[in-house]
Design a protein around this motif. Sequence first.
Motif, PDB file in Angstrom:
ATOM      1  N   SER A  33       0.756  -1.387   0.024  1.00  0.00           N
ATOM      2  CA  SER A  33       0.076  -0.061  -0.031  1.00  0.00           C
ATOM      3  C   SER A  33       0.903   1.227  -0.116  1.00  0.00           C
ATOM      4  O   SER A  33       0.568   2.284  -0.606  1.00  0.00           O
ATOM      5  N   ARG A  34       1.827   1.286   0.728  1.00  0.00           N
ATOM      6  CA  ARG A  34       2.830   2.383   0.642  1.00  0.00           C
ATOM      7  C   ARG A  34       3.442   2.865  -0.484  1.00  0.00           C
ATOM      8  O   ARG A  34       3.539   3.798  -0.925  1.00  0.00           O
ATOM      9  N   LEU A  35       4.043   1.666  -1.179  1.00  0.00           N
ATOM     10  CA  LEU A  35       4.753   1.741  -2.395  1.00  0.00           C
ATOM     11  C   LEU A  35       3.868   2.120  -3.587  1.00  0.00           C
ATOM     12  O   LEU A  35       4.385   2.772  -4.584  1.00  0.00           O
ATOM     13  N   LEU A  36       2.698   1.658  -3.627  1.00  0.00           N
ATOM     14  CA  LEU A  36       1.834   1.954  -4.587  1.00  0.00           C
ATOM     15  C   LEU A  36       1.521   3.458  -4.866  1.00  0.00           C
ATOM     16  O   LEU A  36       1.439   4.058  -5.764  1.00  0.00           O
ATOM     17  N   GLY A  37       1.325   4.118  -3.584  1.00  0.00           N
ATOM     18  CA  GLY A  37       1.264   5.569  -3.530  1.00  0.00           C
ATOM     19  C   GLY A  37       2.499   6.280  -3.853  1.00  0.00           C
ATOM     20  O   GLY A  37       2.348   7.223  -4.556  1.00  0.00           O
ATOM     21  N   ASP A  38       3.487   5.916  -3.486  1.00  0.00           N
ATOM     22  CA  ASP A  38       4.714   6.518  -3.827  1.00  0.00           C
ATOM     23  C   ASP A  38       5.130   6.489  -5.349  1.00  0.00           C
ATOM     24  O   ASP A  38       5.529   7.372  -6.066  1.00  0.00           O
ATOM     25  N   ALA A  39       4.530   5.142  -6.000  1.00  0.00           N
ATOM     26  CA  ALA A  39       5.146   5.187  -7.464  1.00  0.00           C
ATOM     27  C   ALA A  39       3.984   5.401  -8.341  1.00  0.00           C
ATOM     28  O   ALA A  39       3.983   5.316  -9.510  1.00  0.00           O
ATOM     29  N   SER A  40       2.916   6.071  -7.768  1.00  0.00           N
ATOM     30  CA  SER A  40       1.608   6.363  -8.410  1.00  0.00           C
ATOM     31  C   SER A  40       1.072   5.138  -9.365  1.00  0.00           C
ATOM     32  O   SER A  40       0.702   5.308 -10.612  1.00  0.00           O
ATOM     33  N   ILE A  41       1.101   4.030  -8.712  1.00  0.00           N
ATOM     34  CA  ILE A  41       0.818   2.748  -9.344  1.00  0.00           C
ATOM     35  C   ILE A  41      -0.933   2.439  -9.021  1.00  0.00           C
ATOM     36  O   ILE A  41      -0.941   2.526  -7.738  1.00  0.00           O
ATOM     37  N   SER A  42      -1.807   1.858  -9.736  1.00  0.00           N
ATOM     38  CA  SER A  42      -3.031   1.724  -9.435  1.00  0.00           C
ATOM     39  C   SER A  42      -3.136  -0.073  -9.346  1.00  0.00           C
ATOM     40  O   SER A  42      -2.544  -0.747 -10.196  1.00  0.00           O
ATOM     41  N   CYS A  43      -3.773  -0.350  -8.281  1.00  0.00           N
ATOM     42  CA  CYS A  43      -3.968  -1.851  -8.076  1.00  0.00           C
ATOM     43  C   CYS A  43      -5.458  -2.355  -8.182  1.00  0.00           C
ATOM     44  O   CYS A  43      -6.216  -1.710  -7.531  1.00  0.00           O
ATOM     45  N   TYR A  44      -5.795  -3.020  -9.104  1.00  0.00           N
ATOM     46  CA  TYR A  44      -7.206  -3.403  -9.794  1.00  0.00           C
ATOM     47  C   TYR A  44      -7.539  -4.921  -8.916  1.00  0.00           C
ATOM     48  O   TYR A  44      -8.733  -4.771  -8.858  1.00  0.00           O
ATOM     49  N   ALA A  45      -6.477  -5.619  -8.788  1.00  0.00           N
ATOM     50  CA  ALA A  45      -6.954  -6.893  -8.461  1.00  0.00           C
ATOM     51  C   ALA A  45      -5.659  -7.545  -7.564  1.00  0.00           C
ATOM     52  O   ALA A  45      -4.598  -7.346  -8.076  1.00  0.00           O
ATOM     53  N   TRP A  46      -5.988  -8.553  -6.788  1.00  0.00           N
ATOM     54  CA  TRP A  46      -4.808  -8.991  -6.027  1.00  0.00           C
ATOM     55  C   TRP A  46      -5.173 -10.149  -5.026  1.00  0.00           C
ATOM     56  O   TRP A  46      -6.553 -10.170  -4.662  1.00  0.00           O
ATOM     57  N   ALA A  47      -4.404 -11.195  -5.013  1.00  0.00           N
ATOM     58  CA  ALA A  47      -4.638 -12.391  -4.192  1.00  0.00           C
ATOM     59  C   ALA A  47      -3.340 -12.887  -3.655  1.00  0.00           C
ATOM     60  O   ALA A  47      -2.415 -13.063  -4.290  1.00  0.00           O
ATOM     61  N   LEU A  48      -3.380 -13.034  -2.537  1.00  0.00           N
ATOM     62  CA  LEU A  48      -2.235 -13.581  -1.636  1.00  0.00           C
ATOM     63  C   LEU A  48      -2.436 -15.037  -1.173  1.00  0.00           C
ATOM     64  O   LEU A  48      -3.470 -15.062  -0.271  1.00  0.00           O
ATOM     65  N   MET A  49      -1.789 -15.991  -1.622  1.00  0.00           N
ATOM     66  CA  MET A  49      -1.903 -17.221  -1.424  1.00  0.00           C
ATOM     67  C   MET A  49      -0.742 -17.732  -0.550  1.00  0.00           C
ATOM     68  O   MET A  49       0.234 -16.923  -0.415  1.00  0.00           O
ATOM     69  N   LYS A  50      -0.797 -18.870  -0.095  1.00  0.00           N
ATOM     70  CA  LYS A  50       0.485 -19.254   1.036  1.00  0.00           C
ATOM     71  C   LYS A  50       1.731 -19.341   0.146  1.00  0.00           C
ATOM     72  O   LYS A  50       2.833 -18.793   0.673  1.00  0.00           O
ATOM     73  N   ASN A  51       2.051 -19.777  -0.953  1.00  0.00           N
ATOM     74  CA  ASN A  51       2.892 -19.861  -1.676  1.00  0.00           C
ATOM     75  C   ASN A  51       3.295 -19.134  -3.003  1.00  0.00           C
ATOM     76  O   ASN A  51       4.289 -19.359  -3.652  1.00  0.00           O
ATOM     77  N   HIS A  52       2.182 -18.140  -3.075  1.00  0.00           N
ATOM     78  CA  HIS A  52       2.388 -17.448  -4.395  1.00  0.00           C
ATOM     79  C   HIS A  52       1.393 -16.343  -4.102  1.00  0.00           C
ATOM     80  O   HIS A  52       0.490 -16.128  -3.315  1.00  0.00           O
ATOM     81  N   ALA A  53       1.454 -15.151  -5.204  1.00  0.00           N
ATOM     82  CA  ALA A  53       0.584 -14.149  -5.178  1.00  0.00           C
ATOM     83  C   ALA A  53       0.242 -13.519  -6.574  1.00  0.00           C
ATOM     84  O   ALA A  53       1.026 -13.586  -7.364  1.00  0.00           O
TER      85      ALA A  53
END
Length: 337
Positions: free
Chosen positions: A41-61
């Motif tokens: 969340s911090r780096l998205l704001g710093d880099a002006s990057i938009s995140c539309y979807a995400w999923a964090l699984m145990k061994n991948h993301a």
Amino acid sequence: MPRKNRIDAPGAIHHVIIRGIERSPIFRDSQDYENFISRLSRLLGDASISCYAWALMKNHAHLLLRSGPSPLTSFMRRLLTGYAQQFNRRHNRSGHLFQNRYKSFLCEEDPYLLELVRYIHLNPIRAGAVKDMSALERFRWCGHGVLMGKIEREWQDSPSILSLFHEKQSIAKRSYCSFVETGIALGKRPDLVGGGLIRSAGGWVAVQSLRKSKERFANDERILGSSDFVTSVLKKANEDYEKKLRAGTQHIDIEKIIDVVCEHLGLNPALLNSPSKQIHITRARAIISSIAFDTLRLKGIDIAQRLNLTPTAISKLSAKGRTDRSAIEISRSIFKI
């Protein structure tokens, strides 16, 4: 065979896949998930990057991002290196956490944006982390619950996705949820995990059809999209590469860019460092920022120091500069392309 360079472009859609080394966990407990999300969340704001979807699984993301003015590689390096160091300290381990380098596929927006949002947000169901759509809404490590209004993550760009379904939010949420639910029956969707001819053309049947018709179809493993899209992306990438080579051989730096831009616009370079916000001065700053970002690949903080502005201001100016027709003309005159 050497690996191809990553393809990036400001404002492009990227499907990023991160995997643990030898399929080992990259998240061991809830604190690991929270640490990753906090850093993201911090780096998205710093880099002006938009995140539309995400999923964090145990061994991948999975992450679905729209890149900002700076290269996506810089953002990912800060995200993964910082998280890996924190993870190793917490769990008293050493060595690599992630498998090789992360995968990143540049995607054509119109046909693939919503398909990828659905594919990514269904990961917890496909992996068995949750049983059904109701449980998916409450799953904290995925963006689906955010879009449904059940979980709050201010850094996720939910409005952009919901607006594609309906202008009224309540109707948009129902339509989005129905769209995602119909994706369960579609299975793993290997056609969405990566780029190349098979995926971009729509699978093996489509590829065989192309071969029979002897139709030419441009493709690249780094890109998910139509033939025309692949061609345009590769053309732009080649132009940028040529400019970068010329910048090195001709010793082109930000001072050269400032001189050419100011001469083209009839502006005194000294005014760039003044506090003035007059239209013609702001325009010059925008064009300079966009060329310095996209071609010289300078860091926002370095451009900001030269123009006596903040990195945030430079990020906004560079986005404005890319829409200025003179920026293309000036850039080509500088790099003789």
